[in-house]
Motif scaffolding. Structure first.
Motif, PDB file in Angstrom:
ATOM      1  N   VAL A 113       0.839  -1.195   0.000  1.00 52.72           N
ATOM      2  CA  VAL A 113       0.000   0.000   0.000  1.00 52.72           C
ATOM      3  C   VAL A 113       0.882   1.255   0.000  1.00 52.72           C
ATOM      4  CG1 VAL A 113      -1.676   1.344   1.352  1.00 52.72           C
ATOM      5  CG2 VAL A 113      -2.001  -1.125   1.045  1.00 52.72           C
TER       6      VAL A 113
ATOM      7  N   GLU B  67       0.880   4.421  -2.589  1.00 53.93           N
ATOM      8  CA  GLU B  67       0.660   5.805  -2.155  1.00 53.93           C
ATOM      9  C   GLU B  67       1.871   6.713  -2.390  1.00 53.93           C
ATOM     10  OE1 GLU B  67      -0.537   5.153   1.896  1.00 53.93           O
ATOM     11  OE2 GLU B  67      -2.629   4.781   1.306  1.00 53.93           O
TER      12      GLU B  67
ATOM     13  N   SER C 159      -5.731  -1.650  -1.150  1.00 50.67           N
ATOM     14  CA  SER C 159      -6.420  -0.427  -0.693  1.00 50.67           C
ATOM     15  C   SER C 159      -7.890  -0.424  -1.076  1.00 50.67           C
ATOM     16  CB  SER C 159      -5.759   0.810  -1.300  1.00 50.67           C
ATOM     17  OG  SER C 159      -4.472   0.969  -0.808  1.00 50.67           O
ATOM     18  N   SER C 160      -8.181  -0.888  -2.281  1.00 45.24           N
ATOM     19  CA  SER C 160      -9.552  -0.766  -2.767  1.00 45.24           C
ATOM     20  C   SER C 160     -10.464  -1.932  -2.389  1.00 45.24           C
ATOM     21  CB  SER C 160      -9.555  -0.561  -4.282  1.00 45.24           C
ATOM     22  OG  SER C 160      -8.989  -1.673  -4.933  1.00 45.24           O
TER      23      SER C 160
END
Length: 107
Positions: free
Chosen positions: A44, A48, A80-81
């Motif tokens: 992640v 990001e 993340s999703s």
């Protein structure tokens, strides 16, 4: 000349491989996997992270490294999703291409 003829065969093999892939694609899409929380958090973080430096001329190794970093970031996006965080791990459906990329990086 004989040495170059192998590339004609390789090109034909690539065409057959693509046909095999087209046949397999609708059969296989995502697979649910479990990753330790620490690995998931690193993926992640890769997603990001902002890479501000422009990509200039690269060696083959540098290009491959950047590609692996991009694959990790895409796994981070998936986490993340649609990842489901449990106590010490995350469960996420990954595309088989992402899984294959991770497995190739081991070698």
């Amino acid at each position: 000349m004989e040495k170059r003829e192998q590339y004609v065969r390789y090109r034909q093999d690539r065409t057959v491989l693509a046909v095999v892939g087209a046949h397999l694609d609708p059969q296989i899409s995502r697979i649910a996997v479990r990753l330790p929380r620490s690995m998931a958090e690193l993926a992640v973080a890769a997603w990001e992270r902002e890479e501000l430096a422009e990509v200039g001329e690269e060696s083959r190794e540098e290009c491959e490294l950047r590609g692996h970093a991009a694959e990790l970031a895409l796994i981070g996006l998936a986490i993340s999703s649609r990842g489901v965080w449990e106590t010490e791990e995350v469960v996420v459906d990954l595309d088989v291409v992402q899984i294959a990329s991770a497995l190739r990086a081991v070698r």
